[in-house]
Design a protein around this motif. Sequence first.
Motif, mmCIF file in Angstrom:
data_model
loop_
_atom_site.group_PDB
_atom_site.id
_atom_site.type_symbol
_atom_site.label_atom_id
_atom_site.label_comp_id
_atom_site.label_asym_id
_atom_site.label_seq_id
_atom_site.Cartn_x
_atom_site.Cartn_y
_atom_site.Cartn_z
ATOM 1 N N UNK A 94 13.999 -103.555 28.275
ATOM 2 C CA UNK A 94 13.167 -104.488 27.509
ATOM 3 C C UNK A 94 11.715 -104.420 27.967
ATOM 4 N N UNK A 95 10.791 -104.755 27.069
ATOM 5 C CA UNK A 95 9.375 -104.700 27.452
ATOM 6 C C UNK A 95 8.990 -105.815 28.422
ATOM 7 N N UNK A 116 7.631 -95.571 29.276
ATOM 8 C CA UNK A 116 7.754 -97.042 29.187
ATOM 9 C C UNK A 116 6.357 -97.653 29.214
ATOM 10 N N UNK A 117 5.540 -97.173 30.158
ATOM 11 C CA UNK A 117 4.161 -97.665 30.277
ATOM 12 C C UNK A 117 3.394 -97.404 28.972
ATOM 13 N N UNK A 118 3.563 -96.208 28.435
ATOM 14 C CA UNK A 118 2.832 -95.862 27.208
ATOM 15 C C UNK A 118 3.322 -96.667 26.013
ATOM 16 N N UNK A 119 4.628 -96.888 25.945
ATOM 17 C CA UNK A 119 5.229 -97.594 24.813
ATOM 18 C C UNK A 119 4.869 -99.075 24.798
ATOM 19 N N UNK A 120 4.970 -99.718 25.954
ATOM 20 C CA UNK A 120 4.777 -101.173 25.991
ATOM 21 C C UNK A 120 3.422 -101.588 26.577
ATOM 22 N N UNK A 121 2.695 -100.650 27.098
ATOM 23 C CA UNK A 121 1.400 -100.980 27.702
ATOM 24 C C UNK A 121 1.530 -101.824 28.952
ATOM 25 N N UNK A 122 2.668 -101.728 29.631
ATOM 26 C CA UNK A 122 2.903 -102.551 30.826
ATOM 27 C C UNK A 122 2.151 -101.990 32.025
ATOM 28 N N UNK A 123 1.851 -102.876 32.948
ATOM 29 C CA UNK A 123 1.399 -102.412 34.266
ATOM 30 C C UNK A 123 2.670 -102.086 35.051
ATOM 31 N N UNK A 166 2.005 -115.187 35.349
ATOM 32 C CA UNK A 166 1.509 -115.583 34.034
ATOM 33 C C UNK A 166 1.953 -114.595 32.955
ATOM 34 N N UNK A 167 2.921 -113.765 33.265
ATOM 35 C CA UNK A 167 3.433 -112.827 32.276
ATOM 36 C C UNK A 167 4.888 -112.503 32.566
ATOM 37 N N UNK A 168 5.478 -111.699 31.684
ATOM 38 C CA UNK A 168 6.881 -111.319 31.883
ATOM 39 C C UNK A 168 6.964 -110.184 32.904
ATOM 40 N N UNK A 169 7.803 -110.383 33.919
ATOM 41 C CA UNK A 169 7.976 -109.355 34.943
ATOM 42 C C UNK A 169 9.417 -108.866 34.906
ATOM 43 N N UNK A 170 9.593 -107.561 34.980
ATOM 44 C CA UNK A 170 10.941 -107.009 35.193
ATOM 45 C C UNK A 170 10.913 -106.272 36.514
ATOM 46 N N UNK A 226 -0.015 -109.646 54.656
ATOM 47 C CA UNK A 226 -1.238 -110.395 54.338
ATOM 48 C C UNK A 226 -1.971 -109.580 53.281
ATOM 49 N N UNK A 227 -2.114 -110.152 52.091
ATOM 50 C CA UNK A 227 -2.771 -109.369 51.019
ATOM 51 C C UNK A 227 -3.897 -110.165 50.355
ATOM 52 N N UNK A 228 -4.913 -109.459 49.872
ATOM 53 C CA UNK A 228 -5.989 -110.146 49.137
ATOM 54 C C UNK A 228 -5.571 -110.373 47.682
ATOM 55 N N UNK A 229 -6.432 -110.990 46.905
ATOM 56 C CA UNK A 229 -6.135 -111.140 45.470
ATOM 57 C C UNK A 229 -6.175 -109.763 44.809
ATOM 58 N N UNK A 230 -5.198 -109.528 43.946
ATOM 59 C CA UNK A 230 -5.125 -108.218 43.285
ATOM 60 C C UNK A 230 -4.975 -108.403 41.780
ATOM 61 N N UNK A 231 -5.496 -107.478 41.051
ATOM 62 C CA UNK A 231 -5.353 -107.517 39.591
ATOM 63 C C UNK A 231 -4.651 -106.235 39.142
ATOM 64 N N UNK A 232 -3.621 -106.417 38.361
ATOM 65 C CA UNK A 232 -2.921 -105.257 37.821
ATOM 66 C C UNK A 232 -3.216 -105.165 36.323
ATOM 67 N N UNK A 233 -3.930 -104.113 35.968
ATOM 68 C CA UNK A 233 -4.324 -103.946 34.562
ATOM 69 C C UNK A 233 -3.192 -103.344 33.734
ATOM 70 N N UNK A 234 -3.083 -103.776 32.477
ATOM 71 C CA UNK A 234 -2.036 -103.226 31.608
ATOM 72 C C UNK A 234 -2.194 -101.712 31.443
ATOM 73 N N UNK A 235 -1.074 -101.044 31.344
ATOM 74 C CA UNK A 235 -1.096 -99.603 31.065
ATOM 75 C C UNK A 235 -1.378 -98.729 32.273
#
Lengths: 228, 221
Positions: free
Chosen positions: B129-130, B158-165, B62-66, B17-26
Amino acid sequence: MLGAFITAWELIISGDRELINILIVTAKTCLTSSLIALLIGVPLGIWLGTTRFKGKHVFIVLARTLMGMPPVVAGLLMYMLFSGVGPFGKLKLLFTVTIMVIAQVILITPLVIANLETYVSPISQQIYETAFGLGLGRRRTFVLLYNECVYPIFSTYLLAFSRAIAEVGAVSMVGGAIAWKTNVMTTAIMLYTNRGSFTLGIALGMILIALSLLVNIAVTMMQRRLSA
Amino acid sequence: MIIPPFTKTYGRRTVLRTPQLTFDPGKIYVLIGPNGSGKSTFARITAGVLDPDEKNGKHVSDGVIRYMPQKSYPFRMSVRRNIMLSGGDPERAEELIRRLNLTAIEQQKISSLSGGETARMALVRVLMKPCDLLILDEPTSAMDMESAMISEQLITEYRNLYGSAVLLVTHDLSQARRLADEVLFFQEGELYEYGPAEKLLYHPQKEITRRFLEFYGSLAK
């Protein structure tokens, strides 16, 4: 035993026409039925191993139960359906190679389905999650899954072929073991043994085992080449 | 990336059971918690490979996930072909292969690989891939210390290069300390506590988090 070996060898090198006919009918029946069973059973087995739906276990239990169906029962079923008074009697398939192939397909398809389902089931979720995580589409994932199944498909084929070539109940019931027409190795062995020609029966048995060995070697070589 | 609240139930048992979460880029988000606490289930639902309960609707990103699952499948082909499965720049592949010591075995069949080598291959494969959100479920658990350290460097790069969360599931608290910007602590299917790594790992608010950190922290020392 030595006599049987010599008789078998003599039969082969003499090019005995009846023996060659029996070999051709046997090969035609068993290769066709095992290939058809593979064509039906592999997609069904993979489908059962990869999908989730209510009642899936009913199909799995059914396939596993039918794996153990006695050949005579399959033969009896086909006999009733295709005899003159049966619903498919008009097709006049009884005592032909075609009905022998159909009977064997019914016998061995559950074996192919159950075998493939057992192989695919534990790896399908892992494959799906890995492929999905890499952003691969459904078609690509399906191709990868099939590729993983190459090895078991070959071993399943061998299993299916072995069951087909070794069974006698279904083919004798629907084929009638008619000389020059529907007589296969197993029914011929039975006939010769009933006539008291044990040596000839053993000789045919040896040829049957040799035939099975040849198919096994050929399929295993193909399996190794494709798996390399 | 916003992850809506969801629940996951098996039979009568709600396992997550989880609340709404936001994962910020980088940012690197590390999921910690004992076995069976719901970390991997959360990762799988977020990645989209597992559906939450029907009432939550299907999670659509709403975004690309790997995503690298806990048991990433090694396909029956060479190491290099496995790595190039989803495409990507061959030069990047070369670089990652070299960094993770896979050069000598890149043409080998996957069946001849050890567990650690398979894990390294799987990590390189997912880093090819990013993406907007990279989800890694215990990526280094089968690796030796050296490979795990290099892997951590690669994840940060990888995080620094692509700014991914990055969402990382781990049992290794020292790894969490090295990598995490934010930490999410799971316990019995609940997101028990979450916040900045510095705060949660060293000054947890809740008693149960503190006890978990003390126990696993003392084991890791």
